[in-house]
Design a protein around this motif. Sequence first.
Motif, PDB file in Angstrom:
ATOM      1  N   PRO A  45      -3.090   3.777  56.642  1.00 16.08           N
ATOM      2  CA  PRO A  45      -2.659   4.643  57.754  1.00 16.08           C
ATOM      3  C   PRO A  45      -3.457   4.375  59.026  1.00 16.08           C
ATOM      4  O   PRO A  45      -4.678   4.515  59.040  1.00 16.08           O
ATOM      5  CB  PRO A  45      -2.930   6.056  57.213  1.00 16.08           C
ATOM      6  N   ASP A  46      -2.788   3.959  60.061  1.00 19.47           N
ATOM      7  CA  ASP A  46      -3.400   3.802  61.379  1.00 19.47           C
ATOM      8  C   ASP A  46      -2.323   4.025  62.442  1.00 19.47           C
ATOM      9  O   ASP A  46      -1.153   4.242  62.120  1.00 19.47           O
ATOM     10  CB  ASP A  46      -4.070   2.428  61.545  1.00 19.47           C
ATOM     11  N   ALA A  79       0.635  10.627  61.518  1.00 17.19           N
ATOM     12  CA  ALA A  79       0.089  10.961  62.833  1.00 17.19           C
ATOM     13  C   ALA A  79      -0.751  12.239  62.760  1.00 17.19           C
ATOM     14  O   ALA A  79      -1.821  12.326  63.383  1.00 17.19           O
ATOM     15  CB  ALA A  79       1.223  11.141  63.844  1.00 17.19           C
ATOM     16  N   GLN A  80      -0.293  13.227  61.990  1.00 16.35           N
ATOM     17  CA  GLN A  80      -1.077  14.457  61.841  1.00 16.35           C
ATOM     18  C   GLN A  80      -2.387  14.188  61.108  1.00 16.35           C
ATOM     19  O   GLN A  80      -3.430  14.744  61.461  1.00 16.35           O
ATOM     20  CB  GLN A  80      -0.248  15.499  61.079  1.00 16.35           C
ATOM     21  N   GLN A  81      -2.325  13.301  60.102  1.00 12.87           N
ATOM     22  CA  GLN A  81      -3.536  12.933  59.363  1.00 12.87           C
ATOM     23  C   GLN A  81      -4.544  12.242  60.273  1.00 12.87           C
ATOM     24  O   GLN A  81      -5.752  12.489  60.187  1.00 12.87           O
ATOM     25  CB  GLN A  81      -3.146  12.014  58.193  1.00 12.87           C
ATOM     26  N   LEU A  82      -4.037  11.381  61.177  1.00 13.46           N
ATOM     27  CA  LEU A  82      -4.904  10.634  62.099  1.00 13.46           C
ATOM     28  C   LEU A  82      -5.255  11.428  63.352  1.00 13.46           C
ATOM     29  O   LEU A  82      -6.037  10.948  64.171  1.00 13.46           O
ATOM     30  CB  LEU A  82      -4.207   9.327  62.515  1.00 13.46           C
ATOM     31  N   LYS A  83      -4.661  12.628  63.505  1.00 17.40           N
ATOM     32  CA  LYS A  83      -4.815  13.416  64.725  1.00 17.40           C
ATOM     33  C   LYS A  83      -4.412  12.578  65.944  1.00 17.40           C
ATOM     34  O   LYS A  83      -5.148  12.428  66.912  1.00 17.40           O
ATOM     35  CB  LYS A  83      -6.250  13.923  64.875  1.00 17.40           C
ATOM     36  N   TYR A  84      -3.187  12.051  65.841  1.00 22.14           N
ATOM     37  CA  TYR A  84      -2.614  11.152  66.854  1.00 22.14           C
ATOM     38  C   TYR A  84      -1.402  11.863  67.459  1.00 22.14           C
ATOM     39  O   TYR A  84      -0.276  11.688  66.999  1.00 22.14           O
ATOM     40  CB  TYR A  84      -2.227   9.844  66.175  1.00 22.14           C
TER      41      TYR A  84
END
Length: 502
Positions: A45-46, A79-84
Amino acid sequence: MKNYFTLVLKVCLAWSGLLLNAQAQAPVNRQIDSLEALLQKQPAPDTMRVKWLVALANKLSAARPREAAVRARQAMRTAQQLKYPRGEAAAFMELAVCAYERGDLDSAEVFFSSSLALWKAHRIMRGTIRAQNGLASVYANRGKFNEALQLFIASLEVAERIGDKKMQVRALSNMGSLAEQLLDNERALRYYGRCLALADSVADVHEYETCLCNIAGLYLNEKKFDQAAPYVARALALNKLSDDAQNRGTMQMALGQIALAKKEMSKATTNFNSALALGQEVGDNYLMSRALLLLGRTAGEQAQHQAALAYYQRALPLVLEIGMFENIRDVYSGLAAAYNGLGQFEKAFQSQQKHIAFGDSAIKEKTITETRLLQNRFETERKEAQNRLQAAQLKTQQQVIRRRNTQLLAGAVVAALLLALAALLYNRRRLQQRVELEQERQRLERLRAAAVLEAEEAERRRIGSDLHDGVGQLLTAAKLNLHALGEELGLPTQGQQAMLQN
């Protein structure tokens, strides 16, 4: 007007950047395969994975909306996991598009609103504009025309603020489409005219062509075929550069309608067949159903009842799938006429009954739509009246403020003049006092000088008097004494007497 309702919404969404441009299926599949390969190579995840998932959802949305929604949800979770937040907002946009395309307006509204909130919170203006346009399209589809117009205007203001002319073109096109739905064709033409001028300055062929299509469609709805023809011709000329099959199909159908109005049946048939082929190429059921319906009408006017029947039968499942009552009614009316021409009176009667049934539904839908339009027009006029009243009150307040400011300014000027006069009088008085003081000082100087001179003269007189009175008396006394001494001595000689006398 109603015949073009779905087409207007499609154009509206296309301008909002929510629907894919018409493309051949093979290139889209290659792009999908390429994105799938990238995702397999980069499972971690990125932010790039979020972008690829969003892009894949965008490519899948037209042909495979369920799979597109799955990919969009994956993008959102990542995106939620990465705070993106940018990726999360883009994922919400794709979820909204998928919901809109499957007719789930409630979910579409929620997703567009979530996306809009994220774009706004992080001041990403182009995303804000896209989400505003998408949410406005949902409102327009629900008959909330005032809310839709406010959002379109807001998107135009944002586009103007950031200087993005392409976004301005899209917003103006959306506003023109909405004005068309509100039966305000004059305003729609104004919006389309501004849109056309901006598209020309942007030098984007596709956007310029779509503006021309919108104006042509407006004139066709009003049955102003001669006025529509130049715009259709210009759009088709540009289409050679843009290679947009959907626009080309729409304009071919427009040419067919113009030819049909002029009773040029062969030309009309050729154009409708071209529109049908292009609709099949891009998978546009609305374009195909309209082309088939108009082909049936053309054949019917030439008493080619068997050909007309075939066209109407092919159009029927498409219009039933789309669910537009007026088109369904027109197809059943055409079927009734074709069956009647072929002597199949029972089928003609059945088709006529269905025509009447759907006609009632169409009338009901039209009544509801017109009621909504009247209600929205009433609300718009009321708001405009309130705005005019507020503007008049504001103008009055501004006049009062200006009058007060003028009075304050005049008072300030008078006060300044009085202060200047007082200062002038004060300075004049001070100068006069200085002159008087100087004159008094000079008078005193003269008096002092005169007193000094008088004192000196008195001293000189005293000294002179002392010299005259004191020495004279002393010499006289000396002379008398010497004379008395000479007589007492009795000097015998003449010489001694002379010396004493001297």
